[in-house]
Design a protein around this motif. Structure first.
Motif: not given
Length: 273
Positions: A205-215
């Motif tokens: 959850n932390l990695v996926v949300q961080s990738a989504l947030g960065a993009a």
């Protein structure tokens, strides 16, 4: 003001995942379902799409050519010649190939040079209507048909036209294939977090949300360079700086370049086969 493209009948030869995604995007955008016609060998797939989207369906590819102004050629590359080689395209304004690796000259041969050809390379996030699509056509075709083509691919995300056909292999490397690169990098980060003791679901959850947030952050502020965003996150001598130093030491730029070069080379090999 009404968009004249809304009056177009848009046809699909082949009703696989990408064709279905584009059809869904068009309907969500407001395109009338009775102005979408889809053909497929499997009637079951067509019945599902008709029930979901209320689009017209047929198992006759020629009917699509007779009814549609714009036709998307969305069968597998190795099946393209058999699927369209005997069809009459004379009443179609333009045909858009969604098949990877087939150059314009081959497509013109398959269609007996009876229709303007556009090549496209959408990627799998198009299924969620946030795709990235590369487009190519010769100057005359682009001038006449770019409005309709933009209308179609704007329904599933963002698109870019490239000036030379050989850049379609680079489109494949940068957009068509790249979701897999990002998936793999996310996998490795999650695995690294788990090795540090993080519960798998929490790490994911932390990695996926961080990738989504960065993009999202990059996409929502296009005037700010990506390098500037990176610098904003990177405090001198901090944790981020240590991680980035490690990535650079491991050769992240060379790895990315090699991956793109490998994808481009393989695309060229497939086009020549």
């Amino acid at each position: 003001m009404t968009d004249s493209n809304e009056k177009l009948t848009i046809g699909f030869i082949g009703a696989g995942n990408m064709a279905s995604a584009i059809a869904r995007g068009l309907i969500k955008k407001g395109h009338a379902p009775d102005k979408v016609i889809m053909s497929n060998r499997s009637k079951g797939k067509l019945d599902d799409l008709a029930a979901e989207l209320s689009v017209r369906t047929t198992q006759d590819n020629q009917e699509v050519c007779q009814e549609a102004d714009v036709v998307l050629l969305s069968v597998k590359p190795q099946m393209m010649a058999d699927a369209i080689g005997r069809l009459d395209f004379t009443s179609v304004q333009c045909a858009i190939s969604v098949a990877a690796g087939l150059p314009t000259e081959k497509l013109k041969t398959f269609t007996n040079n009876n229709v303007a050809i556009v090549r496209s390379m959408p990627n799998t996030p198009s299924i969620e209507l946030c795709g990235a699509t590369g487009l190519y056509a010769d100057d005359d075709t682009k001038a006449k048909h770019s409005s309709a083509v933009n209308y179609v691919f704007g329904a599933i995300g963002k698109f870019e036209w490239v000036p030379k056909e050989d850049l379609m292999d680079t489109v494949t490397a940068l957009a068509g294939s790249s979701p897999a690169y990002f998936f793999r990098f996310m996998e490795t980060l999650i695995e690294a977090g788990i090795k540090q003791g993080m519960p798998p679901k929490t790490a994911r959850n932390l990695v996926v949300q961080s990738a989504l947030g960065a993009a999202t952050l990059i996409d929502n502020h296009p005037n700010i360079e990506i390098s500037e965003r990176r610098k904003q996150v990177t405090s001198p001598n901090g944790t981020t700086a240590a991680a980035l130093d490690s990535l650079e030491h491991s050769g992240i730029a060379k790895m990315a370049e090699d991956a793109v070069n490998a994808a481009v080379k393989r695309g060229q090999e497939l086009a020549d086969s």
